[in-house]
Write a protein that holds these residues in place. Structure first.
Motif, PDB file in Angstrom:
ATOM      1  N   LYS A 340       4.753  -9.843 -18.454  1.00  0.00           N
ATOM      2  CA  LYS A 340       4.490  -9.085 -17.240  1.00  0.00           C
ATOM      3  C   LYS A 340       5.677  -9.164 -16.285  1.00  0.00           C
ATOM      4  O   LYS A 340       6.051  -8.167 -15.655  1.00  0.00           O
ATOM      5  N   LYS A 341       6.258 -10.361 -16.189  1.00  0.00           N
ATOM      6  CA  LYS A 341       7.438 -10.525 -15.341  1.00  0.00           C
ATOM      7  C   LYS A 341       8.574  -9.637 -15.829  1.00  0.00           C
ATOM      8  O   LYS A 341       9.246  -8.962 -15.035  1.00  0.00           O
ATOM      9  N   ARG A 342       8.769  -9.616 -17.151  1.00  0.00           N
ATOM     10  CA  ARG A 342       9.853  -8.797 -17.708  1.00  0.00           C
ATOM     11  C   ARG A 342       9.638  -7.321 -17.401  1.00  0.00           C
ATOM     12  O   ARG A 342      10.567  -6.616 -16.983  1.00  0.00           O
ATOM     13  N   LEU A 343       8.394  -6.860 -17.582  1.00  0.00           N
ATOM     14  CA  LEU A 343       8.102  -5.453 -17.318  1.00  0.00           C
ATOM     15  C   LEU A 343       8.236  -5.129 -15.834  1.00  0.00           C
ATOM     16  O   LEU A 343       8.753  -4.068 -15.467  1.00  0.00           O
ATOM     17  N   THR A 344       7.771  -6.050 -14.980  1.00  0.00           N
ATOM     18  CA  THR A 344       7.865  -5.816 -13.540  1.00  0.00           C
ATOM     19  C   THR A 344       9.315  -5.763 -13.088  1.00  0.00           C
ATOM     20  O   THR A 344       9.704  -4.875 -12.315  1.00  0.00           O
ATOM     21  N   ILE A 345      10.125  -6.712 -13.572  1.00  0.00           N
ATOM     22  CA  ILE A 345      11.544  -6.715 -13.203  1.00  0.00           C
ATOM     23  C   ILE A 345      12.221  -5.448 -13.712  1.00  0.00           C
ATOM     24  O   ILE A 345      13.070  -4.856 -13.028  1.00  0.00           O
ATOM     25  N   GLY A 346      11.821  -5.015 -14.921  1.00  0.00           N
ATOM     26  CA  GLY A 346      12.382  -3.764 -15.441  1.00  0.00           C
ATOM     27  C   GLY A 346      12.021  -2.585 -14.562  1.00  0.00           C
ATOM     28  O   GLY A 346      12.850  -1.700 -14.310  1.00  0.00           O
ATOM     29  N   ASN A 347      10.774  -2.563 -14.067  1.00  0.00           N
ATOM     30  CA  ASN A 347      10.342  -1.487 -13.179  1.00  0.00           C
ATOM     31  C   ASN A 347      11.101  -1.529 -11.856  1.00  0.00           C
ATOM     32  O   ASN A 347      11.543  -0.501 -11.336  1.00  0.00           O
ATOM     33  N   ILE A 348      11.265  -2.745 -11.325  1.00  0.00           N
ATOM     34  CA  ILE A 348      12.025  -2.907 -10.073  1.00  0.00           C
ATOM     35  C   ILE A 348      13.467  -2.452 -10.267  1.00  0.00           C
ATOM     36  O   ILE A 348      14.052  -1.783  -9.400  1.00  0.00           O
ATOM     37  N   ALA A 349      14.041  -2.787 -11.415  1.00  0.00           N
ATOM     38  CA  ALA A 349      15.425  -2.395 -11.693  1.00  0.00           C
ATOM     39  C   ALA A 349      15.554  -0.873 -11.760  1.00  0.00           C
ATOM     40  O   ALA A 349      16.534  -0.297 -11.260  1.00  0.00           O
ATOM     41  N   ARG A 350      14.554  -0.215 -12.384  1.00  0.00           N
ATOM     42  CA  ARG A 350      14.615   1.248 -12.458  1.00  0.00           C
ATOM     43  C   ARG A 350      14.483   1.879 -11.075  1.00  0.00           C
ATOM     44  O   ARG A 350      15.193   2.834 -10.747  1.00  0.00           O
ATOM     45  N   GLN A 351      13.585   1.337 -10.264  1.00  0.00           N
ATOM     46  CA  GLN A 351      13.454   1.848  -8.904  1.00  0.00           C
ATOM     47  C   GLN A 351      14.732   1.635  -8.105  1.00  0.00           C
ATOM     48  O   GLN A 351      15.147   2.491  -7.319  1.00  0.00           O
ATOM     49  N   TRP A 352      15.349   0.484  -8.305  1.00  0.00           N
ATOM     50  CA  TRP A 352      16.622   0.200  -7.631  1.00  0.00           C
ATOM     51  C   TRP A 352      17.685   1.200  -8.067  1.00  0.00           C
ATOM     52  O   TRP A 352      18.452   1.716  -7.244  1.00  0.00           O
ATOM     53  N   GLU A 353      17.736   1.472  -9.348  1.00  0.00           N
ATOM     54  CA  GLU A 353      18.719   2.420  -9.858  1.00  0.00           C
ATOM     55  C   GLU A 353      18.487   3.815  -9.280  1.00  0.00           C
ATOM     56  O   GLU A 353      19.435   4.513  -8.903  1.00  0.00           O
ATOM     57  N   ILE A 354      17.210   4.218  -9.212  1.00  0.00           N
ATOM     58  CA  ILE A 354      16.895   5.521  -8.627  1.00  0.00           C
ATOM     59  C   ILE A 354      17.319   5.562  -7.161  1.00  0.00           C
ATOM     60  O   ILE A 354      17.897   6.552  -6.686  1.00  0.00           O
ATOM     61  N   GLN A 355      17.072   4.468  -6.444  1.00  0.00           N
ATOM     62  CA  GLN A 355      17.460   4.399  -5.036  1.00  0.00           C
ATOM     63  C   GLN A 355      18.971   4.515  -4.871  1.00  0.00           C
ATOM     64  O   GLN A 355      19.458   5.258  -4.007  1.00  0.00           O
ATOM     65  N   GLN A 356      19.702   3.789  -5.719  1.00  0.00           N
ATOM     66  CA  GLN A 356      21.161   3.852  -5.626  1.00  0.00           C
ATOM     67  C   GLN A 356      21.679   5.238  -6.005  1.00  0.00           C
ATOM     68  O   GLN A 356      22.622   5.756  -5.389  1.00  0.00           O
ATOM     69  N   ASN A 357      21.052   5.842  -7.010  1.00  0.00           N
ATOM     70  CA  ASN A 357      21.455   7.198  -7.388  1.00  0.00           C
ATOM     71  C   ASN A 357      21.159   8.191  -6.275  1.00  0.00           C
ATOM     72  O   ASN A 357      21.909   9.146  -6.060  1.00  0.00           O
ATOM     73  N   GLN A 358      20.050   7.982  -5.560  1.00  0.00           N
ATOM     74  CA  GLN A 358      19.713   8.850  -4.445  1.00  0.00           C
ATOM     75  C   GLN A 358      20.770   8.742  -3.350  1.00  0.00           C
ATOM     76  O   GLN A 358      21.221   9.757  -2.801  1.00  0.00           O
ATOM     77  N   ILE A 359      21.157   7.513  -3.034  1.00  0.00           N
ATOM     78  CA  ILE A 359      22.199   7.311  -2.017  1.00  0.00           C
ATOM     79  C   ILE A 359      23.499   7.978  -2.455  1.00  0.00           C
ATOM     80  O   ILE A 359      24.165   8.672  -1.680  1.00  0.00           O
ATOM     81  N   ALA A 360      23.846   7.774  -3.721  1.00  0.00           N
ATOM     82  CA  ALA A 360      25.081   8.365  -4.235  1.00  0.00           C
ATOM     83  C   ALA A 360      25.007   9.885  -4.231  1.00  0.00           C
ATOM     84  O   ALA A 360      25.978  10.574  -3.898  1.00  0.00           O
ATOM     85  N   LEU A 361      23.832  10.406  -4.588  1.00  0.00           N
ATOM     86  CA  LEU A 361      23.665  11.854  -4.653  1.00  0.00           C
ATOM     87  C   LEU A 361      23.747  12.476  -3.266  1.00  0.00           C
ATOM     88  O   LEU A 361      24.385  13.518  -3.072  1.00  0.00           O
ATOM     89  N   GLU A 362      23.102  11.843  -2.287  1.00  0.00           N
ATOM     90  CA  GLU A 362      23.164  12.354  -0.924  1.00  0.00           C
ATOM     91  C   GLU A 362      24.596  12.341  -0.402  1.00  0.00           C
ATOM     92  O   GLU A 362      25.044  13.299   0.239  1.00  0.00           O
ATOM     93  N   ALA A 363      25.304  11.251  -0.683  1.00  0.00           N
ATOM     94  CA  ALA A 363      26.700  11.184  -0.246  1.00  0.00           C
ATOM     95  C   ALA A 363      27.533  12.254  -0.931  1.00  0.00           C
ATOM     96  O   ALA A 363      28.409  12.874  -0.323  1.00  0.00           O
TER      97      ALA A 363
END
Length: 686
Positions: A340-363
């Motif tokens: 469960k920890k592995r899956l949760t961290i994976g989900n958090i990592a994907r959300q983080w990546e989406i957030q960073q891509n959003q920032i990059a895309l807006e810029a």
């Protein structure tokens, strides 16, 4: 006299009679068959219960050694078989059995007139092939132990055979047993058999001995419905199958194999008939849980490793097995938690990546650079070519592929508090127990913006007073100035900044800036590397002048805003050149302890988060707007006053003349003027 073997050009010659000390007389007849094989013949007169064929073999060798036409046993070109015949008297004494052990035989002799034999023994010879016994239809017991047989053959006609002993030979494959359906005992130990096969039809078989072979897997036992004993000692067995399908199996010998876990023999637990088992000499027997586990899963056992099982042992095994089950359940629970920890961290990592891509895309969209990669906070993102799709549409489609999992994770493991995702920072508002908070020495941040971490450093210092180690991974540390925010901590001995998601690590001098700015912490390690005195000296040389310039150029009001009350007093005294008063020493020392002994010059190298910076910009903008409006109003009012003044200057001479004229006219008739004034006064009073 029995005619002897004929020679070319000579008549028959009688072979000499052999007499042993028991009065046995042995007469041998041989004849030559040039076209095909012709056997020797033995005629024996002896009154005793068993054959002593050593004497027979001795006479055979003595009479025919050295002859040019003597037959070589086992020759492929001209095979010669001995023919064995017993006297009527011997047949009466041992009518159903014949023993030819230790006779150095290389072939099976032809046995004439012995169709009624039930027991035949060829132990300890050099026989390489089973032959010349197909006529013994009543044979029940055949012993070929310790020979050189390489293949099971020549027994297909022995349908009455119950016992077949082929131990210590050179057999590599179990075969040609199709017609031996009445077989009761099959001994194949000490051969070179690598696989159990071709025995499923032996439904009457009770004993199977396959010890000292080359077996690795026990399988293909289906159909052995009468099997009660199976010997597999001294093989290379590592897994067992099909044993639970044997309804009558009672004794199973597995000593000295390669069984290393109970899962390898799990099918044995399903056998209801098994009462005696040996597993000594296997790796599994070295485990502490071995006996308890076996007894718990095989409650029907009466003996284990040739030792009788007592009721006390069963009871202890049951207790130990329960404890083992609890351990397994706990282990399983831990495994589930880890997954469960592995899956949760994976989900958090994907959300983080989406957030960073959003920032990059807006810029990227703001800079209007289509189809080109842009670098934001060390993370590469790409502009989507579909101009018709909005940013929200792109991001929502990406989020749909995520599993429904927690968006953050808080984990306490030993003395380490792990915070994954921005939502994990809310845990600092919890009521932590004194014991738990006291053991936390390391706090690890992952997938959290550093600016968000800065906002909770004060809480972190309060909640976990013994925290001395901070770890950062995927936190967007992009500038040296950000490390200045860590000066707010109570104390720190170690700092770990993972290169992943923290581009600041690519700067050559980042460690030296950390050592200079956080010198009051006396850091012991940075990224696991011990800090040396030379590192501290170098950091001072590199950044000392920077702090001096910053403190020199910063306005006094800005300097005062950085310090506490006692530091402000100290700063005032320094500016006035009066130095420190003795009465302030204790207060200043206390404040220094609260601030970790941070120096005044280093304090000027502070960090302002993006949000705080934006708030300041908004505040400045509001003040600017207010000032502009206020000045505009003042200017407008001043302009009005000036215009009125200019108008007054122009009109004043004429106004003055008119005022004087009116005054003269009014006071020209004194009585009338006084009467008018009194009237006005009266009206005002009323």
């Amino acid at each position: 006299m029995v005619p002897s073997r004929g020679r070319p050009g000579r008549g028959p010659r009688a072979a000499p009679a052999a007499v042993n000390n028991c009065g046995l007389q042995l007469v041998i007849q041989t004849s030559s068959i040039p076209e095909k094989t012709k056997p020797f013949e033995f005629r024996i007169n002896k009154e005793q219960s068993s054959f002593h064929n050593r004497l027979l073999q001795h006479d055979l060798e003595k009479n025919y050694s050295g002859r040019p036409d003597n037959t070589n046993f086992g020759s492929s070109s001209s095979i010669t078989f001995p023919v064995l015949q017993r006297t009527a008297e011997e047949k009466i004494l041992n009518s159903d059995r014949l023993t030819l052990e230790r006779q150095k035989l290389t072939v099976c002799p032809i046995i004439d007139g012995e169709d009624h034999l039930r027991l035949l023994n060829f132990q300890h010879n050099f026989i390489t092939r089973i032959q010349n016994i197909s006529n013994l239809h009543h044979l029940v017991f055949l012993d070929l132990y310790d020979n050189q047989i390489e293949e099971i053959s020549g027994v297909s006609t022995l349908r009455s055979l119950r016992v077949l002993l082929l131990g210590k030979n050179r057999i590599k494959k179990i075969s040609n047993l199709e017609n031996l359906k009445n077989l009761d005992v099959l001994d194949l130990h000490g051969n070179q058999i690598a696989k159990i096969e071709n025995i499923g039809h032996l439904s009457e078989l009770r004993v199977l001995n396959l010890a000292r072979n080359l077996l690795t897997v026990v399988e293909n036992l289906n159909g052995l419905d009468s099997l009660t004993e199976l010997n597999l000692r001294h093989n290379q067995v590592s897994a067992i199958k099909d044993v639970d399908t044997l309804p009558c199996l009672q004794r199973l010998f597995l000593s000295f194999n390669n069984i290393s876990s109970f899962e390898d023999i799990l099918c044995l637990a399903d056998s209801s008939s098994l009462s005696d088992i040996t597993l000594d000499g296997n790796p599994i027997a070295q485990e502490t849980w071995y006996k308890h586990t076996v007894l718990h899963h095989m409650m029907q056992l009466r003996q284990l490793d040739m030792k009788r099982i007592t009721e006390e042992e069963r009871r202890m095994a049951s207790i130990a097995a329960r404890k083992e089950e609890e351990k397994k359940r706990e282990s399983h629970r831990q495994t589930l938690l880890k997954e469960k920890k592995r899956l949760t961290i994976g989900n958090i990592a994907r959300q983080w990546e989406i957030q960073q891509n959003q920032i990059a895309l807006e810029a990227s969209l703001n800079k209007d650079k289509e189809n080109e990669p842009c670098q934001i906070n060390g993370s590469a993102a790409y502009v989507f070519p579909e101009e018709s799709r909005s940013l929200d549409t792109i991001l929502s489609s990406a989020v749909q592929g995520l599993s429904v999992l927690e968006s953050h994770l808080v984990e306490v493991e030993g003395d380490t508090l792990g915070l994954y995702g921005a939502g994990a920072l809310e845990c600092l508002d919890r009521n932590w127990s004194v014991q738990t908070a006291g053991i936390i020495a390391t706090v690890s941040f992952m997938f959290i913006e550093f600016d968000e971490i800065v906002q909770v450093l004060a809480k972190l210092k309060t909640k976990f007073p013994n925290c001395v180690h901070l770890k950062f991974k995927e936190t967007n540390l992009v500038a040296l100035q950000q490390f200045s925010a860590l000066a707010e901590m109570h104390r720190m001995e170690q700092l770990t900044v993972d290169p992943q998601g923290n581009p600041v690590v690519n700067f050559t001098l980042w460690k030296y800036y950390v050592l200079f700015r956080l010198k009051h912490f006396n850091l012991q390690k940075i990224n696991g590397v011990k800090v040396t005195e030379n590192d501290i000296v170098k950091a001072e040389r590199l950044f000392g002048i920077l702090a001096y310039v910053a403190s020199s150029e910063l306005p006094h009001y800005r300097m005062l805003s950085l310090f506490g009350e006692s530091r402000r007093k100290q700063f005032h005294y320094l500016l006035e050149g009066k130095g420190k008063k003795s009465g302030i020493g204790s207060e200043e020392s206390s404040d220094n302890r609260r601030n970790g002994g941070e120096s005044t010059t280093r304090a000027t190298l502070n960090y302002m988060t993006k949000d705080f910076h934006m708030e300041k910009l908004e505040e400045i903008k509001e003040r600017k707007t207010f000032c502009q409006t206020y000045i505009e109003n003042l200017v407008k009012e001043a302009a009005d006053i000036n215009m009125k003044n200019e108008s007054l200057q122009k009109l004043w001479p004429q106004l003055f003349i008119e005022l004087v004229r009116d005054a003269v006219i009014e006071i020209r008739n004194k009585n009338s003027y006084m009467k008018l004034c009194l009237q006005r006064i009266t009206e005002q009073k009323q």
